[in-house]
Scaffold this motif. Structure first.
Motif, PDB file in Angstrom:
ATOM      1  N   TYR A  38     -86.865  -1.508  41.060  1.00 12.66           N
ATOM      2  CA  TYR A  38     -88.231  -1.058  40.758  1.00 12.66           C
ATOM      3  C   TYR A  38     -88.165   0.066  39.733  1.00 12.66           C
ATOM      4  N   GLY A  83     -92.341  -2.103  36.766  1.00 14.09           N
ATOM      5  CA  GLY A  83     -92.724  -2.915  37.915  1.00 14.09           C
ATOM      6  C   GLY A  83     -91.510  -3.395  38.699  1.00 14.09           C
ATOM      7  N   ASP A  86     -88.583  -6.064  39.931  1.00 10.44           N
ATOM      8  CA  ASP A  86     -87.715  -7.141  39.470  1.00 10.44           C
ATOM      9  C   ASP A  86     -86.831  -7.588  40.632  1.00 10.44           C
ATOM     10  N   GLN A 118     -92.167  -8.696  37.650  1.00  6.20           N
ATOM     11  CA  GLN A 118     -93.577  -8.465  37.929  1.00  6.20           C
ATOM     12  C   GLN A 118     -94.385  -8.383  36.641  1.00  6.20           C
ATOM     13  N   TRP A 138     -99.543 -11.763  38.295  1.00  3.01           N
ATOM     14  CA  TRP A 138     -98.458 -11.867  39.256  1.00  3.01           C
ATOM     15  C   TRP A 138     -97.082 -11.635  38.645  1.00  3.01           C
ATOM     16  N   CYS A 139     -96.822 -12.279  37.517  1.00  4.85           N
ATOM     17  CA  CYS A 139     -95.437 -12.303  37.035  1.00  4.85           C
ATOM     18  C   CYS A 139     -95.366 -12.231  35.512  1.00  4.85           C
ATOM     19  N   CYS A 142     -93.350 -19.152  35.887  1.00  6.84           N
ATOM     20  CA  CYS A 142     -94.441 -18.239  35.535  1.00  6.84           C
ATOM     21  C   CYS A 142     -95.151 -18.781  34.299  1.00  6.84           C
TER      22      CYS A 142
END
Length: 252
Positions: free
Chosen positions: A99, A103, A105, A143, A147-148, A180
């Protein structure tokens, strides 16, 4: 000046050792943990420790262990190897979790759990009940919005059986690819990855919205109740496929 540098260096080393050796049990006591989370059997340090049991909304996980990377702090991130349970545990897994300001991972994730652990007390439409096991293998997850930013992995639904007021549906094993797409999580399957004659995608979008765009045809490996229900999906096309489309909020 040399004395000041030595004092500063000594104080810095003291802080590092204080953090590294700080008891995990004390950190848990000081943390503002929500009332619906129960933690027991905490041992080790915040840098390398374990929890015997963690319960969240009646979902219980056992034997959690973590090892934090000191080197990751130099890059402005918190990175840890995390494991849950053992391969014989109903709920088990492992991953490398990081983190940072960018964000969350996750890499090298493996997670296995029964369906009732994931669904909890969620009430599904038509008095539906789902039994089976879920396995996830994720190579990379980054992140993003909503969402991704990146996602490469697979999801396996093992020995799935669905029952509701319309019938019994032993669906067997279903494999789905994880990716994604424009920030949304996409799950995709085709007839080679299931015995249901099913081909299509599920997209998880913002605000827990779900979009299903798929098709299904009758095959010999389908359960009888499913074959009987295909006609309710609409008119089949020239290749024998019935449409499956849906857009709405996730039921959980």
């Amino acid at each position: 000046m040399k004395l000041v540098k030595k004092i500063v260096l000594g104080f810095f080393i003291y802080l590092v050792f204080l953090v590294v050796l700080f008891p995990a049990s004390m950190a848990v006591k000081l943390a503002p943990i929500p009332a619906n989370i129960v933690i027991s059997g905490v041992s080790g340090t915040v840098w390398s420790g374990s929890i015997d049991m963690l319960s969240v909304k009646k979902r219980q996980v056992e034997l959690i262990h973590w090892d934090l990377s000191i080197a990751s702090l130099l890059t402005g991130a918190i990175k840890a190897d995390i494991s849950i349970g053992t391969r014989s545990s109903a709920v088990n897994g492992k991953a490398v979790v990081a983190y940072s300001f960018g964000g969350l991972d996750v890499s090298g994730l493996r997670f296995e759990a029964p369906s009732n652990f994931l669904l909890g007390n969620t009430r599904l439409p038509f008095k539906t009940k789902i039994n089976g096991d879920v396995s996830a293998l994720v190579d990379t997850f980054g992140q993003g919005l909503p969402w991704c930013e990146q996602l490469v992995g697979k999801l396996f639904l093992n020995k799935v059986k669905v029952t509701n007021q319309f019938g019994n549906y032993p669906l067997g094993d279903i494999a789905l690819g994880l990716s994604c797409i424009d920030g949304n999580v996409q799950l995709a399957t085709d007839e080679k990855l299931n015995g249901l004659g099913l081909d299509g995608t599920i997209v998880l979008a913002d605000n827990k919205m779900m979009q299903v765009n798929a098709k299904i045809r009758e095959v010999n490996t389908q359960p009888d109740d499913l074959k009987k229900a295909l006609g309710f999906l609409g008119k089949k096309d020239s290749q024998g496929y019935y449409p499956i489309t849906y857009q709405g909020r996730l039921p959980i």
